[in-house]
Design a protein around this motif. Sequence first.
Motif, short mmCIF file in Angstrom:
data_model
loop_
_atom_site.label_atom_id
_atom_site.label_comp_id
_atom_site.label_asym_id
_atom_site.label_seq_id
_atom_site.Cartn_x
_atom_site.Cartn_y
_atom_site.Cartn_z
N ASP A 8 0.83 -1.21 0.00
CA ASP A 8 0.00 0.00 0.00
C ASP A 8 0.86 1.26 0.00
O ASP A 8 1.60 1.53 0.96
N GLN A 10 -0.50 4.51 -0.50
CA GLN A 10 -1.32 5.47 0.24
C GLN A 10 -0.78 6.91 0.16
O GLN A 10 -0.65 7.59 1.17
N ASP A 37 -4.96 0.64 -2.68
CA ASP A 37 -4.78 1.80 -1.81
C ASP A 37 -3.58 2.63 -2.27
O ASP A 37 -2.64 2.88 -1.50
N HIS A 66 -9.58 2.30 0.33
CA HIS A 66 -9.46 3.75 0.27
C HIS A 66 -9.69 4.27 -1.15
O HIS A 66 -10.29 5.34 -1.33
N ASP A 67 -9.24 3.53 -2.13
CA ASP A 67 -9.50 3.92 -3.52
C ASP A 67 -11.00 3.96 -3.79
O ASP A 67 -11.53 4.91 -4.38
N HIS A 120 -6.23 -6.76 -2.96
CA HIS A 120 -5.89 -5.85 -1.86
C HIS A 120 -5.94 -6.54 -0.50
O HIS A 120 -4.98 -6.49 0.27
N HIS A 224 -3.11 -4.24 2.53
CA HIS A 224 -4.22 -3.91 3.44
C HIS A 224 -3.93 -4.08 4.92
O HIS A 224 -4.38 -3.26 5.72
#
Length: 270
Positions: A8, A10, A37, A66-67, A120, A224
């Motif tokens: 990730d 982020q 993410d 989150h995406d 993910h 994740h």
Amino acid sequence: MPRYVIGDVQGCFEQLQQLLVLIDFKSDRDQLWFCGDLIARGPQSLQTLRFVRDLADNAITVLGNHDLNFLASLHGYGRVSAADQLQALQQAADLHQLAEWLQQQPLMHFNSQEQLLLVHAGLAPCWTLPTALSAAAEVSQSLTQNPALLFSQMYGNQPDLWQDAADEAARHRFTINACTRMRYCLADGRLELKEKGEVSANPDLIPWFEFWRHTPHPTIFFGHWAALQGRCDVEQIHALDTGCVWGNSLTAYCIESQRRYSVTGYIKQL
């Protein structure tokens, strides 16, 4: 062509660039597989999205929670908080183009020739691989054909078992939860979506990958679960989220050499 699976990001664009220097990444030679993410919580989600999109065929990414939450917010659903640090992305002149590209990314990527699965969160224990791929493809179709309807029905923890998904909306919700939110399951394979720690004090909670320890499965790459710090001892299942946005590290795994590479994660400025 070396392929590197990256946990990730982020929005930690600087750390991603440092990692690419470490692995000597060449955009015309190598391929990056992202565990989802790409955005949220780090400071440079806009730069990250632009970079990965511009890699074209030299990048493969799957969607993370989150995406999806960000995409849902653009359709009037979900909630983006200030802590997500998405203001620059939300105000970008190319927001529409970036969101359209992100919305076209799958929940799962599967290389059938080599039996490699990128996702993910994980592979739900109540699924067979063909069922999982079919369910993920159905969600991807809805993302392109009727995203507003999908996002309006996406949130919630039920059904927690695939067999209880009685209609299309329920199937989509379970699929998204399994592919982007799952960590623990109950003994009967039901998803438990509240606990986030590495080791739960509740003996009834079982990490999803434990269900595959003695069951044939493809090689699985997932992100994740930052609390795992990249640790998973089930053969052919690789945890890649090492908590970059929390100041730990950003990790890449080379499929060809089976080596891991890491750089120090994002340090929030006080």
